[in-house]
Structures are given as C-alpha cells and as structure tokens.
Motif scaffolding. Structure first.
Motif, PDB file in Angstrom:
ATOM      1  N   VAL A  55      15.464  43.306 -17.465  1.00 26.10           N
ATOM      2  CA  VAL A  55      16.124  43.904 -18.630  1.00 26.10           C
ATOM      3  C   VAL A  55      15.187  44.839 -19.381  1.00 26.10           C
ATOM      4  O   VAL A  55      15.522  45.983 -19.662  1.00 26.10           O
ATOM      5  CB  VAL A  55      16.678  42.812 -19.575  1.00 26.10           C
ATOM      6  CG1 VAL A  55      17.202  43.421 -20.857  1.00 26.10           C
ATOM      7  CG2 VAL A  55      17.775  42.044 -18.886  1.00 26.10           C
ATOM      8  N   PHE A  56      14.002  44.375 -19.712  1.00 27.90           N
ATOM      9  CA  PHE A  56      13.137  45.126 -20.612  1.00 27.90           C
ATOM     10  C   PHE A  56      12.287  46.178 -19.920  1.00 27.90           C
ATOM     11  O   PHE A  56      11.750  47.054 -20.581  1.00 27.90           O
ATOM     12  CB  PHE A  56      12.268  44.178 -21.425  1.00 27.90           C
ATOM     13  CG  PHE A  56      13.077  43.342 -22.357  1.00 27.90           C
ATOM     14  CD1 PHE A  56      13.767  43.928 -23.409  1.00 27.90           C
ATOM     15  CD2 PHE A  56      13.198  41.988 -22.168  1.00 27.90           C
ATOM     16  CE1 PHE A  56      14.538  43.168 -24.263  1.00 27.90           C
ATOM     17  CE2 PHE A  56      13.967  41.221 -23.016  1.00 27.90           C
ATOM     18  CZ  PHE A  56      14.629  41.804 -24.063  1.00 27.90           C
ATOM     19  N   PHE A  57      12.171  46.117 -18.603  1.00 27.24           N
ATOM     20  CA  PHE A  57      11.450  47.177 -17.909  1.00 27.24           C
ATOM     21  C   PHE A  57      12.235  48.482 -17.951  1.00 27.24           C
ATOM     22  O   PHE A  57      11.671  49.562 -17.982  1.00 27.24           O
ATOM     23  CB  PHE A  57      11.164  46.764 -16.456  1.00 27.24           C
ATOM     24  CG  PHE A  57      10.303  47.733 -15.718  1.00 27.24           C
ATOM     25  CD1 PHE A  57       8.977  47.902 -16.076  1.00 27.24           C
ATOM     26  CD2 PHE A  57      10.802  48.486 -14.674  1.00 27.24           C
ATOM     27  CE1 PHE A  57       8.169  48.793 -15.403  1.00 27.24           C
ATOM     28  CE2 PHE A  57      10.005  49.370 -13.998  1.00 27.24           C
ATOM     29  CZ  PHE A  57       8.681  49.526 -14.364  1.00 27.24           C
ATOM     30  N   LEU A  58      13.565  48.369 -17.997  1.00 26.71           N
ATOM     31  CA  LEU A  58      14.427  49.556 -18.081  1.00 26.71           C
ATOM     32  C   LEU A  58      14.772  49.931 -19.519  1.00 26.71           C
ATOM     33  O   LEU A  58      15.567  50.833 -19.743  1.00 26.71           O
ATOM     34  CB  LEU A  58      15.716  49.307 -17.305  1.00 26.71           C
ATOM     35  CG  LEU A  58      15.553  49.083 -15.810  1.00 26.71           C
ATOM     36  CD1 LEU A  58      16.880  48.685 -15.201  1.00 26.71           C
ATOM     37  CD2 LEU A  58      15.006  50.323 -15.144  1.00 26.71           C
ATOM     38  N   TRP A  59      14.213  49.235 -20.496  1.00 26.08           N
ATOM     39  CA  TRP A  59      14.546  49.450 -21.905  1.00 26.08           C
ATOM     40  C   TRP A  59      14.454  50.905 -22.355  1.00 26.08           C
ATOM     41  O   TRP A  59      15.352  51.382 -23.050  1.00 26.08           O
ATOM     42  CB  TRP A  59      13.660  48.544 -22.763  1.00 26.08           C
ATOM     43  CG  TRP A  59      14.029  48.551 -24.199  1.00 26.08           C
ATOM     44  CD1 TRP A  59      13.389  49.191 -25.197  1.00 26.08           C
ATOM     45  CD2 TRP A  59      15.142  47.899 -24.808  1.00 26.08           C
ATOM     46  NE1 TRP A  59      14.015  48.966 -26.393  1.00 26.08           N
ATOM     47  CE2 TRP A  59      15.097  48.186 -26.183  1.00 26.08           C
ATOM     48  CE3 TRP A  59      16.170  47.109 -24.316  1.00 26.08           C
ATOM     49  CZ2 TRP A  59      16.050  47.693 -27.067  1.00 26.08           C
ATOM     50  CZ3 TRP A  59      17.111  46.632 -25.208  1.00 26.08           C
ATOM     51  CH2 TRP A  59      17.048  46.918 -26.554  1.00 26.08           C
ATOM     52  N   PRO A  60      13.414  51.672 -21.986  1.00 26.85           N
ATOM     53  CA  PRO A  60      13.356  53.066 -22.456  1.00 26.85           C
ATOM     54  C   PRO A  60      14.500  53.939 -21.953  1.00 26.85           C
ATOM     55  O   PRO A  60      14.847  54.923 -22.588  1.00 26.85           O
ATOM     56  CB  PRO A  60      12.028  53.585 -21.910  1.00 26.85           C
ATOM     57  CG  PRO A  60      11.223  52.389 -21.612  1.00 26.85           C
ATOM     58  CD  PRO A  60      12.188  51.307 -21.267  1.00 26.85           C
ATOM     59  N   PHE A  61      15.111  53.573 -20.845  1.00 16.39           N
ATOM     60  CA  PHE A  61      16.156  54.412 -20.267  1.00 16.39           C
ATOM     61  C   PHE A  61      17.521  54.199 -20.906  1.00 16.39           C
ATOM     62  O   PHE A  61      18.366  55.082 -20.866  1.00 16.39           O
ATOM     63  CB  PHE A  61      16.252  54.180 -18.754  1.00 16.39           C
ATOM     64  CG  PHE A  61      14.987  54.508 -18.040  1.00 16.39           C
ATOM     65  CD1 PHE A  61      14.539  55.813 -17.978  1.00 16.39           C
ATOM     66  CD2 PHE A  61      14.218  53.510 -17.476  1.00 16.39           C
ATOM     67  CE1 PHE A  61      13.360  56.131 -17.332  1.00 16.39           C
ATOM     68  CE2 PHE A  61      13.044  53.802 -16.825  1.00 16.39           C
ATOM     69  CZ  PHE A  61      12.610  55.116 -16.757  1.00 16.39           C
ATOM     70  N   TYR A  62      17.781  53.030 -21.472  1.00 17.83           N
ATOM     71  CA  TYR A  62      19.087  52.828 -22.088  1.00 17.83           C
ATOM     72  C   TYR A  62      19.026  52.587 -23.586  1.00 17.83           C
ATOM     73  O   TYR A  62      20.055  52.325 -24.204  1.00 17.83           O
ATOM     74  CB  TYR A  62      19.879  51.710 -21.397  1.00 17.83           C
ATOM     75  CG  TYR A  62      19.236  50.355 -21.343  1.00 17.83           C
ATOM     76  CD1 TYR A  62      19.207  49.539 -22.436  1.00 17.83           C
ATOM     77  CD2 TYR A  62      18.678  49.888 -20.164  1.00 17.83           C
ATOM     78  CE1 TYR A  62      18.635  48.297 -22.386  1.00 17.83           C
ATOM     79  CE2 TYR A  62      18.105  48.643 -20.093  1.00 17.83           C
ATOM     80  CZ  TYR A  62      18.090  47.847 -21.200  1.00 17.83           C
ATOM     81  OH  TYR A  62      17.523  46.615 -21.132  1.00 17.83           O
ATOM     82  N   THR A  63      17.876  52.695 -24.204  1.00 16.47           N
ATOM     83  CA  THR A  63      17.780  52.492 -25.649  1.00 16.47           C
ATOM     84  C   THR A  63      18.480  53.597 -26.424  1.00 16.47           C
ATOM     85  O   THR A  63      19.294  53.328 -27.311  1.00 16.47           O
ATOM     86  CB  THR A  63      16.304  52.415 -26.080  1.00 16.47           C
ATOM     87  OG1 THR A  63      15.673  51.367 -25.371  1.00 16.47           O
ATOM     88  CG2 THR A  63      16.190  52.169 -27.558  1.00 16.47           C
ATOM     89  N   ILE A  64      18.181  54.846 -26.122  1.00 22.86           N
ATOM     90  CA  ILE A  64      18.773  55.969 -26.858  1.00 22.86           C
ATOM     91  C   ILE A  64      20.291  56.033 -26.658  1.00 22.86           C
ATOM     92  O   ILE A  64      21.028  56.157 -27.642  1.00 22.86           O
ATOM     93  CB  ILE A  64      18.074  57.282 -26.498  1.00 22.86           C
ATOM     94  CG1 ILE A  64      16.631  57.230 -27.013  1.00 22.86           C
ATOM     95  CG2 ILE A  64      18.814  58.481 -27.066  1.00 22.86           C
ATOM     96  CD1 ILE A  64      15.767  58.390 -26.588  1.00 22.86           C
ATOM     97  N   PRO A  65      20.805  55.910 -25.424  1.00 22.75           N
ATOM     98  CA  PRO A  65      22.271  55.889 -25.298  1.00 22.75           C
ATOM     99  C   PRO A  65      22.916  54.692 -25.991  1.00 22.75           C
ATOM    100  O   PRO A  65      24.005  54.807 -26.540  1.00 22.75           O
ATOM    101  CB  PRO A  65      22.510  55.828 -23.788  1.00 22.75           C
ATOM    102  CG  PRO A  65      21.289  56.373 -23.183  1.00 22.75           C
ATOM    103  CD  PRO A  65      20.176  55.999 -24.097  1.00 22.75           C
ATOM    104  N   LEU A  66      22.237  53.545 -26.006  1.00 20.31           N
ATOM    105  CA  LEU A  66      22.790  52.373 -26.672  1.00 20.31           C
ATOM    106  C   LEU A  66      22.834  52.577 -28.182  1.00 20.31           C
ATOM    107  O   LEU A  66      23.825  52.232 -28.834  1.00 20.31           O
ATOM    108  CB  LEU A  66      21.960  51.138 -26.322  1.00 20.31           C
ATOM    109  CG  LEU A  66      22.498  49.795 -26.799  1.00 20.31           C
ATOM    110  CD1 LEU A  66      23.847  49.518 -26.156  1.00 20.31           C
ATOM    111  CD2 LEU A  66      21.517  48.696 -26.463  1.00 20.31           C
ATOM    112  N   ILE A  67      21.801  53.149 -28.754  1.00 17.68           N
ATOM    113  CA  ILE A  67      21.792  53.441 -30.193  1.00 17.68           C
ATOM    114  C   ILE A  67      22.873  54.459 -30.532  1.00 17.68           C
ATOM    115  O   ILE A  67      23.596  54.300 -31.524  1.00 17.68           O
ATOM    116  CB  ILE A  67      20.397  53.920 -30.632  1.00 17.68           C
ATOM    117  CG1 ILE A  67      19.397  52.769 -30.553  1.00 17.68           C
ATOM    118  CG2 ILE A  67      20.440  54.493 -32.044  1.00 17.68           C
ATOM    119  CD1 ILE A  67      17.964  53.188 -30.740  1.00 17.68           C
ATOM    120  N   ALA A  68      22.998  55.501 -29.724  1.00 14.81           N
ATOM    121  CA  ALA A  68      24.041  56.503 -29.955  1.00 14.81           C
ATOM    122  C   ALA A  68      25.424  55.883 -29.842  1.00 14.81           C
ATOM    123  O   ALA A  68      26.329  56.215 -30.625  1.00 14.81           O
ATOM    124  CB  ALA A  68      23.889  57.649 -28.960  1.00 14.81           C
TER     125      ALA A  68
END
Length: 85
Positions: A55-68
């Motif tokens: 989960v957290f290794f991919l965190w940088p890739f889905y953080t911005i779309p999740l916040i948006a």
C-alpha cells in the motif's frame, strides 16, 4: 457542470481505493509463500510488512489523485446542497 455526475465519479474512485486497500490486506493475510523474501522496498518478514509495502510503497502515485478526488467530492456535496435550497 452537472455535480451529480461528479459526485458519482468521485464516490466510485473512493470505493476503488478502498477496494485496493482491502484487496491488498486480503492478499497479505492469505499469502502462503515463504518468509522472508526480498522486495524492491526491503525484506518482507510477515503479513504486516507485505501489506505496508503493497500500500505505502505506491503512496506517492495515488496521493495527489486521492486528495483531488476528496476535494471534488466535498465541492460537489456543497454545490448539490446549495442547489436544493
């Protein structure tokens, strides 16, 4: 802009994210291979390490779309609430 469609899409994306996390948890709990095994993020010694790396290794890739997605969901809820009044 039709805010009902935006709300449906954002809820769908949030459900996909929750599904991804739950699937990763299920996959980590039911892993029947040998521990430890090496990964790109380090060695995995138990199911918790496997889950956090998944989960957290991919965190940088889905953080911005999740916040948006969350911001758009909040905006659509306020727009739909104000349209009803």
């Amino acid at each position: 802009m039709n805010w009902k469609i935006v709300r449906i899409i954002t809820l769908f994306l949030l459900l996909c994210f929750v599904g991804f996390v739950l699937y990763n948890l299920y996959d980590s709990l039911t892993y029947s291979g040998n521990y430890p095994y090496p990964t790109i993020a380090g060695d995995v010694f138990n199911w918790k390490d496997r889950f956090f790396i998944g989960v957290f290794f991919l965190w940088p890739f889905y953080t911005i779309p999740l916040i948006a997605d969350i911001v758009l969901l909040i905006i659509s809820c306020f727009k739909l609430r104000s349209a009803v009044k």
